[in-house]
Design a protein around this motif. Structure first.
Motif, PDB file in Angstrom:
ATOM      1  N   GLU A 183       0.848  -1.183   0.000  1.00  0.00           N
ATOM      2  CA  GLU A 183       0.000   0.000   0.000  1.00  0.00           C
ATOM      3  C   GLU A 183       0.889   1.242   0.000  1.00  0.00           C
ATOM      4  OE1 GLU A 183      -2.941   1.780   3.285  1.00  0.00           O
ATOM      5  OE2 GLU A 183      -3.320  -0.322   2.771  1.00  0.00           O
ATOM      6  N   VAL A 184       0.584   2.176  -0.885  1.00  0.00           N
ATOM      7  CA  VAL A 184       1.345   3.423  -0.978  1.00  0.00           C
ATOM      8  C   VAL A 184       0.421   4.581  -0.628  1.00  0.00           C
ATOM      9  CG1 VAL A 184       2.747   4.885  -2.460  1.00  0.00           C
ATOM     10  CG2 VAL A 184       2.747   2.411  -2.810  1.00  0.00           C
ATOM     11  N   LYS A 185       0.870   5.421   0.287  1.00  0.00           N
ATOM     12  CA  LYS A 185       0.058   6.555   0.728  1.00  0.00           C
ATOM     13  C   LYS A 185       0.786   7.856   0.398  1.00  0.00           C
ATOM     14  CE  LYS A 185      -2.134   8.513   4.793  1.00  0.00           C
ATOM     15  NZ  LYS A 185      -2.263   8.451   6.246  1.00  0.00           N
ATOM     16  N   LEU A 186       0.107   8.733  -0.339  1.00  0.00           N
ATOM     17  CA  LEU A 186       0.637  10.050  -0.673  1.00  0.00           C
ATOM     18  C   LEU A 186       0.037  11.066   0.297  1.00  0.00           C
ATOM     19  CD1 LEU A 186       0.142   9.873  -4.533  1.00  0.00           C
ATOM     20  CD2 LEU A 186       2.235   9.412  -3.274  1.00  0.00           C
ATOM     21  N   SER A 187       0.875  11.881   0.920  1.00  0.00           N
ATOM     22  CA  SER A 187       0.399  12.845   1.908  1.00  0.00           C
ATOM     23  C   SER A 187       0.994  14.230   1.650  1.00  0.00           C
ATOM     24  CB  SER A 187       0.780  12.400   3.321  1.00  0.00           C
ATOM     25  OG  SER A 187       0.268  11.125   3.593  1.00  0.00           O
ATOM     26  N   PRO A 188       0.355  15.010   0.785  1.00  0.00           N
ATOM     27  CA  PRO A 188       0.826  16.387   0.621  1.00  0.00           C
ATOM     28  C   PRO A 188       0.388  17.223   1.820  1.00  0.00           C
ATOM     29  CG  PRO A 188      -1.031  15.959  -0.820  1.00  0.00           C
ATOM     30  CD  PRO A 188      -0.728  14.679  -0.114  1.00  0.00           C
ATOM     31  N   ARG A 189       1.283  18.106   2.260  1.00  0.00           N
ATOM     32  CA  ARG A 189       1.006  18.883   3.462  1.00  0.00           C
ATOM     33  C   ARG A 189       1.540  20.301   3.281  1.00  0.00           C
ATOM     34  NH1 ARG A 189       4.207  19.104   8.141  1.00  0.00           N
ATOM     35  NH2 ARG A 189       5.617  17.601   7.206  1.00  0.00           N
ATOM     36  N   ILE A 190       0.782  21.273   3.725  1.00  0.00           N
ATOM     37  CA  ILE A 190       1.237  22.660   3.715  1.00  0.00           C
ATOM     38  C   ILE A 190       1.808  22.963   5.096  1.00  0.00           C
ATOM     39  CG2 ILE A 190       0.508  25.071   3.566  1.00  0.00           C
ATOM     40  CD1 ILE A 190      -1.445  24.206   1.387  1.00  0.00           C
ATOM     41  N   LYS A 191       3.093  23.332   5.117  1.00  0.00           N
ATOM     42  CA  LYS A 191       3.777  23.579   6.378  1.00  0.00           C
ATOM     43  C   LYS A 191       3.659  25.022   6.848  1.00  0.00           C
ATOM     44  CE  LYS A 191       7.995  22.173   6.403  1.00  0.00           C
ATOM     45  NZ  LYS A 191       9.365  21.744   6.096  1.00  0.00           N
ATOM     46  N   GLU A 192       3.670  25.953   5.901  1.00  0.00           N
ATOM     47  CA  GLU A 192       3.700  27.371   6.271  1.00  0.00           C
ATOM     48  C   GLU A 192       3.193  28.215   5.107  1.00  0.00           C
ATOM     49  OE1 GLU A 192       4.328  30.545   8.695  1.00  0.00           O
ATOM     50  OE2 GLU A 192       4.975  28.544   9.322  1.00  0.00           O
ATOM     51  N   LEU A 193       2.569  29.330   5.444  1.00  0.00           N
ATOM     52  CA  LEU A 193       2.195  30.350   4.465  1.00  0.00           C
ATOM     53  C   LEU A 193       2.834  31.657   4.911  1.00  0.00           C
ATOM     54  CD1 LEU A 193      -1.652  29.791   3.952  1.00  0.00           C
ATOM     55  CD2 LEU A 193       0.200  28.935   2.559  1.00  0.00           C
ATOM     56  N   ARG A 194       3.407  32.379   3.954  1.00  0.00           N
ATOM     57  CA  ARG A 194       3.984  33.682   4.267  1.00  0.00           C
ATOM     58  C   ARG A 194       3.998  34.547   3.019  1.00  0.00           C
ATOM     59  NH1 ARG A 194       9.870  31.131   5.503  1.00  0.00           N
ATOM     60  NH2 ARG A 194      10.487  30.716   3.361  1.00  0.00           N
ATOM     61  N   LEU A 195       4.194  35.826   3.224  1.00  0.00           N
ATOM     62  CA  LEU A 195       4.238  36.762   2.112  1.00  0.00           C
ATOM     63  C   LEU A 195       5.510  36.505   1.307  1.00  0.00           C
ATOM     64  CD1 LEU A 195       2.638  39.131   0.929  1.00  0.00           C
ATOM     65  CD2 LEU A 195       4.090  40.664   2.252  1.00  0.00           C
TER      66      LEU A 195
END
Length: 140
Positions: A26-38
């Protein structure tokens, strides 16, 4: 297109098992947003200000035969320029991501990173993270 460009800062793929056991992997893809900045980028016509999105795209296998992480940043331009401050304020206060930004970023990352991950999986002899079409012989 709301995404102006991207920069990959880390690619880490590690194979844990020498031999991959036969059977279901089983392969699991996990995109994640770590930070938002200008963020801003310089173009021939001047500076363009947008939202810099720091991301981590993780791939895990079950059974645990390998793991992979790709990290980087994307410069995102909201459809309306006045939305930039609103999106960043919500992130600072609640750590919530605008749904439109999230969809655009994940779709962009999938298009850009999945071909690279396929090549890496092939070279490291790992199962592919997306199904590969296969021809089957039909008996009539």
């Amino acid at each position: 297109m709301p995404v102006l460009g991207y920069n990959i800062t880390k690619v880490d793929v590690e194979r844990d098992a020498q031999n991959i056991a036969s059977g279901q992997v089983e392969v699991k893809l996990s995109p994640r947003i770590k930070e938002l900045r200008l963020g801003e980028v310089r173009t021939p016509t001047g500076k363009v200000t947008g939202i810099e999105v720091l991301f981590a795209y993780e791939i895990s296998y079950n059974p645990q035969i390998a793991r992979a992480v790709i990290e980087g940043s994307i410069l995102y331009l909201p459809p309306q320029k006045d939305k930039t401050d609103e999106i960043l304020n919500i992130w600072e206060e609640e750590k919530k991501v605008d749904s439109r930004l999230f969809v655009e970023v994940i779709n962009f990352l999938s298009v850009q990173l999945l071909p690279m991950l396929t090549v890496i999986a092939k070279e490291m002899r790992l199962p592919y993270h997306i199904p590969v079409p296969r021809a089957e012989l039909r008996t009539q």
